[in-house]
Scaffold this motif. Structure first.
Motif, short mmCIF file in Angstrom:
data_model
loop_
_atom_site.label_atom_id
_atom_site.label_comp_id
_atom_site.label_asym_id
_atom_site.label_seq_id
_atom_site.Cartn_x
_atom_site.Cartn_y
_atom_site.Cartn_z
N PHE A 83 0.87 -1.18 0.00
CA PHE A 83 0.00 0.00 0.00
C PHE A 83 0.91 1.23 0.00
O PHE A 83 1.46 1.61 1.03
N ASP A 128 1.68 4.78 0.33
CA ASP A 128 0.96 5.78 1.12
C ASP A 128 1.05 7.17 0.51
O ASP A 128 1.90 7.47 -0.33
N TYR A 182 -4.15 5.33 -1.43
CA TYR A 182 -2.99 4.47 -1.65
C TYR A 182 -2.93 4.04 -3.11
O TYR A 182 -3.96 3.97 -3.79
N ALA A 201 -8.26 6.06 0.90
CA ALA A 201 -7.88 5.54 2.21
C ALA A 201 -9.08 5.61 3.16
O ALA A 201 -9.91 6.51 3.06
N LEU A 213 -6.73 -0.49 6.60
CA LEU A 213 -6.36 -0.49 5.20
C LEU A 213 -7.62 -0.59 4.34
O LEU A 213 -8.62 -1.17 4.78
N MET A 244 1.47 -4.51 8.06
CA MET A 244 0.09 -4.28 8.48
C MET A 244 -0.67 -5.59 8.69
O MET A 244 -1.51 -5.70 9.57
N GLN A 252 1.18 -8.08 3.82
CA GLN A 252 0.65 -6.79 3.42
C GLN A 252 1.44 -5.71 4.16
O GLN A 252 1.59 -5.77 5.38
N TYR A 253 1.91 -4.73 3.41
CA TYR A 253 2.80 -3.72 3.97
C TYR A 253 2.38 -2.34 3.48
O TYR A 253 1.99 -2.17 2.32
N ARG A 254 2.46 -1.37 4.41
CA ARG A 254 2.27 0.03 4.03
C ARG A 254 3.66 0.63 3.85
O ARG A 254 4.50 0.54 4.74
N GLN A 274 6.13 4.00 2.18
CA GLN A 274 6.14 5.43 1.87
C GLN A 274 6.77 5.72 0.51
O GLN A 274 6.56 6.79 -0.06
#
Length: 279
Positions: A97, A99, A109, A133, A140, A189, A193-195, A197
Protein backbone atom coordinates in the motif's frame (compact mmCIF):
# COMPACT_ATOMS: atom_id res chain seq x y z
CA UNK A 1 33.93 67.79 38.75
CA UNK A 2 36.81 68.27 36.35
CA UNK A 3 36.08 69.69 32.93
CA UNK A 4 38.56 69.39 30.09
CA UNK A 5 38.27 72.20 27.60
CA UNK A 6 39.70 71.55 24.14
CA UNK A 7 40.07 74.13 21.47
CA UNK A 8 38.66 73.69 18.02
CA UNK A 9 42.06 72.85 16.50
CA UNK A 10 42.64 69.95 18.88
CA UNK A 11 39.14 68.62 18.28
CA UNK A 12 39.67 68.84 14.53
CA UNK A 13 43.02 67.11 14.85
CA UNK A 14 41.53 64.29 16.91
CA UNK A 15 38.69 63.91 14.40
CA UNK A 16 41.20 63.72 11.56
CA UNK A 17 43.13 61.02 13.42
CA UNK A 18 39.94 59.00 13.95
CA UNK A 19 39.02 59.36 10.27
CA UNK A 20 42.49 58.35 9.23
CA UNK A 21 42.48 55.28 11.51
CA UNK A 22 39.08 54.32 10.11
CA UNK A 23 40.31 54.64 6.55
CA UNK A 24 43.25 52.39 7.35
CA UNK A 25 40.81 49.49 7.70
CA UNK A 26 39.73 49.97 4.08
CA UNK A 27 41.61 49.38 0.87
CA UNK A 28 41.41 51.38 -2.30
CA UNK A 29 42.58 50.91 -5.86
CA UNK A 30 42.92 53.74 -8.35
CA UNK A 31 43.51 53.67 -12.07
CA UNK A 32 43.09 55.86 -15.11
CA UNK A 33 41.22 54.59 -18.16
CA UNK A 34 38.90 55.98 -20.82
CA UNK A 35 39.85 59.55 -19.79
CA UNK A 36 38.46 58.95 -16.30
CA UNK A 37 39.82 58.37 -12.84
CA UNK A 38 38.52 55.08 -11.43
CA UNK A 39 38.51 54.57 -7.68
CA UNK A 40 37.66 51.19 -6.09
CA UNK A 41 37.08 51.28 -2.33
CA UNK A 42 37.07 47.95 -0.54
CA UNK A 43 35.39 47.78 2.87
CA UNK A 44 36.24 44.27 4.17
CA UNK A 45 33.11 43.68 6.26
CA UNK A 46 30.75 44.88 3.53
CA UNK A 47 32.58 42.96 0.83
CA UNK A 48 32.54 39.78 2.94
CA UNK A 49 28.77 39.95 3.42
CA UNK A 50 28.11 40.65 -0.25
CA UNK A 51 30.48 37.91 -1.44
CA UNK A 52 28.68 35.41 0.81
CA UNK A 53 25.31 36.49 -0.62
CA UNK A 54 26.60 36.26 -4.19
CA UNK A 55 28.16 32.83 -3.57
CA UNK A 56 25.03 31.40 -1.96
CA UNK A 57 22.62 32.67 -4.63
CA UNK A 58 24.92 31.56 -7.45
CA UNK A 59 25.30 28.10 -5.88
CA UNK A 60 21.53 27.78 -5.55
CA UNK A 61 21.17 28.67 -9.22
CA UNK A 62 23.65 25.93 -10.17
CA UNK A 63 21.77 23.46 -7.95
CA UNK A 64 18.48 24.29 -9.67
CA UNK A 65 20.10 23.68 -13.06
CA UNK A 66 21.29 20.28 -11.83
CA UNK A 67 17.74 19.49 -10.66
CA UNK A 68 16.45 20.54 -14.09
CA UNK A 69 18.88 18.16 -15.78
CA UNK A 70 17.83 15.35 -13.44
CA UNK A 71 14.11 15.88 -14.08
CA UNK A 72 14.74 16.15 -17.83
CA UNK A 73 16.56 12.81 -17.76
CA UNK A 74 13.65 11.22 -15.86
CA UNK A 75 11.20 12.62 -18.38
CA UNK A 76 13.24 11.33 -21.32
CA UNK A 77 13.46 7.94 -19.65
CA UNK A 78 9.69 7.76 -19.37
CA UNK A 79 9.02 8.96 -22.90
CA UNK A 80 11.43 6.37 -24.30
CA UNK A 81 9.85 3.47 -22.48
CA UNK A 82 8.81 0.22 -24.07
CA UNK A 83 5.25 0.48 -25.44
CA UNK A 84 2.47 -1.07 -23.33
CA UNK A 85 2.17 -4.81 -23.64
CA UNK A 86 -0.34 -7.45 -22.64
CA UNK A 87 0.37 -9.94 -19.86
CA UNK A 88 -1.59 -12.90 -18.58
CA UNK A 89 -1.01 -14.39 -15.17
CA UNK A 90 -1.89 -14.23 -11.48
CA UNK A 91 -1.54 -11.75 -8.64
CA UNK A 92 0.66 -13.13 -5.87
CA UNK A 93 1.87 -11.78 -2.51
CA UNK A 94 3.09 -9.43 -1.23
CA UNK A 95 0.59 -6.58 -1.45
CA UNK A 96 2.00 -3.09 -0.93
CA UNK A 97 0.00 0.00 0.00
CA UNK A 98 1.94 3.02 -1.30
CA UNK A 99 0.96 5.78 1.12
CA UNK A 100 0.10 9.48 0.62
CA UNK A 101 -1.14 9.28 -2.96
CA UNK A 102 -3.75 11.92 -3.82
CA UNK A 103 -6.47 11.94 -6.45
CA UNK A 104 -9.02 14.74 -6.90
CA UNK A 105 -8.17 16.15 -3.49
CA UNK A 106 -8.55 12.82 -1.68
CA UNK A 107 -5.80 10.91 0.07
CA UNK A 108 -5.35 7.26 -0.70
CA UNK A 109 -2.99 4.47 -1.65
CA UNK A 110 -1.57 2.96 -4.78
CA UNK A 111 -1.87 -0.82 -4.67
CA UNK A 112 1.23 -2.70 -5.79
CA UNK A 113 1.23 -6.49 -5.99
CA UNK A 114 3.40 -9.28 -7.22
CA UNK A 115 2.33 -10.79 -10.54
CA UNK A 116 3.24 -14.19 -11.89
CA UNK A 117 2.99 -14.45 -15.65
CA UNK A 118 2.18 -17.69 -17.46
CA UNK A 119 5.39 -17.54 -19.48
CA UNK A 120 8.02 -16.65 -16.86
CA UNK A 121 9.12 -18.23 -13.61
CA UNK A 122 10.21 -14.93 -12.06
CA UNK A 123 7.39 -12.70 -10.78
CA UNK A 124 7.14 -8.97 -11.46
CA UNK A 125 5.50 -6.04 -9.66
CA UNK A 126 2.28 -4.49 -10.91
CA UNK A 127 0.91 -1.14 -9.72
CA UNK A 128 -2.85 -1.61 -9.99
CA UNK A 129 -3.71 2.05 -9.40
CA UNK A 130 -5.24 4.26 -6.73
CA UNK A 131 -7.85 3.62 -4.06
CA UNK A 132 -9.16 5.97 -1.34
CA UNK A 133 -7.88 5.54 2.21
CA UNK A 134 -10.26 4.72 5.11
CA UNK A 135 -11.03 7.31 7.75
CA UNK A 136 -8.93 5.54 10.36
CA UNK A 137 -5.20 5.43 9.86
CA UNK A 138 -4.96 1.97 11.43
CA UNK A 139 -7.20 0.46 8.75
CA UNK A 140 -6.36 -0.49 5.20
CA UNK A 141 -8.80 -0.11 2.31
CA UNK A 142 -10.72 -3.10 1.01
CA UNK A 143 -9.47 -4.01 -2.43
CA UNK A 144 -12.30 -4.83 -4.87
CA UNK A 145 -12.43 -8.46 -5.92
CA UNK A 146 -11.35 -9.24 -9.44
CA UNK A 147 -14.41 -10.03 -11.49
CA UNK A 148 -14.74 -13.35 -13.25
CA UNK A 149 -13.47 -13.29 -16.79
CA UNK A 150 -13.68 -15.53 -19.79
CA UNK A 151 -10.22 -16.95 -19.31
CA UNK A 152 -10.22 -20.48 -18.05
CA UNK A 153 -7.72 -21.22 -15.34
CA UNK A 154 -5.20 -23.61 -16.87
CA UNK A 155 -3.30 -26.31 -15.04
CA UNK A 156 -0.36 -24.49 -13.47
CA UNK A 157 2.76 -26.15 -12.18
CA UNK A 158 2.71 -25.41 -8.40
CA UNK A 159 6.49 -25.16 -8.42
CA UNK A 160 6.26 -22.35 -10.95
CA UNK A 161 3.21 -20.60 -9.50
CA UNK A 162 2.25 -22.00 -6.07
CA UNK A 163 0.14 -18.92 -5.16
CA UNK A 164 -1.97 -18.71 -8.30
CA UNK A 165 -5.55 -17.70 -7.46
CA UNK A 166 -7.23 -16.32 -10.58
CA UNK A 167 -5.94 -15.76 -14.05
CA UNK A 168 -6.13 -12.15 -15.24
CA UNK A 169 -5.19 -10.27 -18.37
CA UNK A 170 -3.51 -6.88 -18.10
CA UNK A 171 -2.06 -4.21 -20.37
CA UNK A 172 0.97 -2.73 -18.59
CA UNK A 173 3.72 -0.19 -19.20
CA UNK A 174 7.13 -0.01 -17.46
CA UNK A 175 7.31 2.12 -14.31
CA UNK A 176 10.23 3.74 -12.50
CA UNK A 177 11.42 3.15 -8.97
CA UNK A 178 11.36 6.18 -6.71
CA UNK A 179 14.44 7.98 -5.41
CA UNK A 180 12.72 9.10 -2.18
CA UNK A 181 14.30 7.81 1.03
CA UNK A 182 11.80 8.35 3.87
CA UNK A 183 13.05 7.38 7.36
CA UNK A 184 10.25 4.89 8.11
CA UNK A 185 9.48 3.23 4.82
CA UNK A 186 8.12 -0.28 5.44
CA UNK A 187 5.33 -0.96 7.96
CA UNK A 188 3.91 -4.46 8.29
CA UNK A 189 0.09 -4.28 8.48
CA UNK A 190 -1.07 -7.87 7.98
CA UNK A 191 0.19 -11.15 6.59
CA UNK A 192 2.23 -10.25 3.50
CA UNK A 193 0.65 -6.79 3.42
CA UNK A 194 2.80 -3.72 3.97
CA UNK A 195 2.27 0.03 4.03
CA UNK A 196 5.20 1.79 2.39
CA UNK A 197 6.14 5.43 1.87
CA UNK A 198 8.17 4.94 -1.32
CA UNK A 199 8.69 2.17 -3.83
CA UNK A 200 12.49 2.45 -3.83
CA UNK A 201 15.61 0.32 -3.53
CA UNK A 202 15.22 0.11 0.26
CA UNK A 203 11.73 -1.36 -0.13
CA UNK A 204 12.95 -3.81 -2.74
CA UNK A 205 15.81 -5.02 -0.55
CA UNK A 206 13.80 -5.19 2.68
CA UNK A 207 10.95 -7.21 1.19
CA UNK A 208 13.00 -9.05 -1.47
CA UNK A 209 10.81 -7.68 -4.24
CA UNK A 210 11.20 -8.34 -7.97
CA UNK A 211 13.18 -5.74 -9.87
CA UNK A 212 10.74 -5.54 -12.81
CA UNK A 213 8.06 -2.94 -12.03
CA UNK A 214 5.05 -2.01 -14.21
CA UNK A 215 1.94 0.14 -14.08
CA UNK A 216 -1.35 -1.37 -15.14
CA UNK A 217 -2.97 0.53 -18.00
CA UNK A 218 -6.12 -1.55 -18.41
CA UNK A 219 -7.44 -5.03 -17.73
CA UNK A 220 -8.73 -7.14 -14.87
CA UNK A 221 -8.35 -5.71 -11.39
CA UNK A 222 -7.13 -2.29 -12.49
CA UNK A 223 -8.09 0.48 -10.06
CA UNK A 224 -8.17 4.26 -10.64
CA UNK A 225 -5.29 5.42 -12.84
CA UNK A 226 -6.40 8.95 -13.81
CA UNK A 227 -4.04 10.54 -11.30
CA UNK A 228 -1.04 9.24 -13.22
CA UNK A 229 -1.85 11.70 -16.01
CA UNK A 230 -1.59 14.55 -13.51
CA UNK A 231 1.70 13.14 -12.24
CA UNK A 232 3.02 12.95 -15.80
CA UNK A 233 1.95 16.56 -16.44
CA UNK A 234 3.72 17.63 -13.24
CA UNK A 235 6.85 15.79 -14.35
CA UNK A 236 6.77 17.61 -17.69
CA UNK A 237 6.41 21.00 -16.01
CA UNK A 238 9.08 20.31 -13.39
CA UNK A 239 12.19 21.03 -15.58
CA UNK A 240 10.74 24.40 -16.62
CA UNK A 241 9.99 25.22 -13.00
CA UNK A 242 13.56 24.45 -11.94
CA UNK A 243 14.87 26.59 -14.81
CA UNK A 244 12.71 29.46 -13.56
CA UNK A 245 14.10 29.05 -10.04
CA UNK A 246 17.64 29.03 -11.44
CA UNK A 247 17.03 32.27 -13.34
CA UNK A 248 15.69 33.89 -10.17
CA UNK A 249 18.75 32.89 -8.13
CA UNK A 250 21.15 34.04 -10.86
CA UNK A 251 19.25 37.35 -11.08
CA UNK A 252 19.66 37.86 -7.32
CA UNK A 253 23.37 37.09 -7.66
CA UNK A 254 23.65 39.69 -10.45
CA UNK A 255 21.75 42.27 -8.40
CA UNK A 256 24.02 41.68 -5.39
CA UNK A 257 27.07 42.00 -7.64
CA UNK A 258 25.72 45.26 -9.08
CA UNK A 259 25.10 46.67 -5.61
CA UNK A 260 28.64 45.75 -4.56
CA UNK A 261 30.24 47.38 -7.59
CA UNK A 262 28.07 50.51 -7.65
CA UNK A 263 28.67 51.17 -3.96
CA UNK A 264 32.42 50.58 -4.24
CA UNK A 265 33.41 52.21 -7.55
CA UNK A 266 33.49 55.93 -8.16
CA UNK A 267 34.39 57.53 -11.50
CA UNK A 268 35.41 61.09 -12.19
CA UNK A 269 36.54 62.65 -15.48
CA UNK A 270 40.19 63.55 -15.81
CA UNK A 271 41.17 67.20 -15.84
CA UNK A 272 42.67 67.95 -19.21
CA UNK A 273 45.65 70.25 -18.75
CA UNK A 274 46.59 70.24 -22.38
CA UNK A 275 44.56 70.02 -25.54
CA UNK A 276 45.41 67.20 -27.87
CA UNK A 277 47.59 68.20 -30.83
CA UNK A 278 46.01 68.32 -34.24
CA UNK A 279 47.72 66.27 -36.89
Amino acid sequence: MNLKIMDSDSVRTQSDHMSASSNKRDWSIECKAFRCDWHLRIVPSFWLIMIIIISVTFSLGIWQLERKAQKTAELEQQTQQIPPRKLTGYFVPPRLFLDNQTHQGKVGYEIIEGFQTNTQTTPILINRGWIAAPTRRSELPDIPQISDNSLEKPAVNPLINPLASRQVSLVVSPANWSERTPPDNVEAMAKEQYRIQAINAETRNTLALPTAYFKAVSGDGVLTTDHWQAQQAHLEISPKRHLGYAIQWFALACIATGILLISSISVSPQLQGEKPHDH
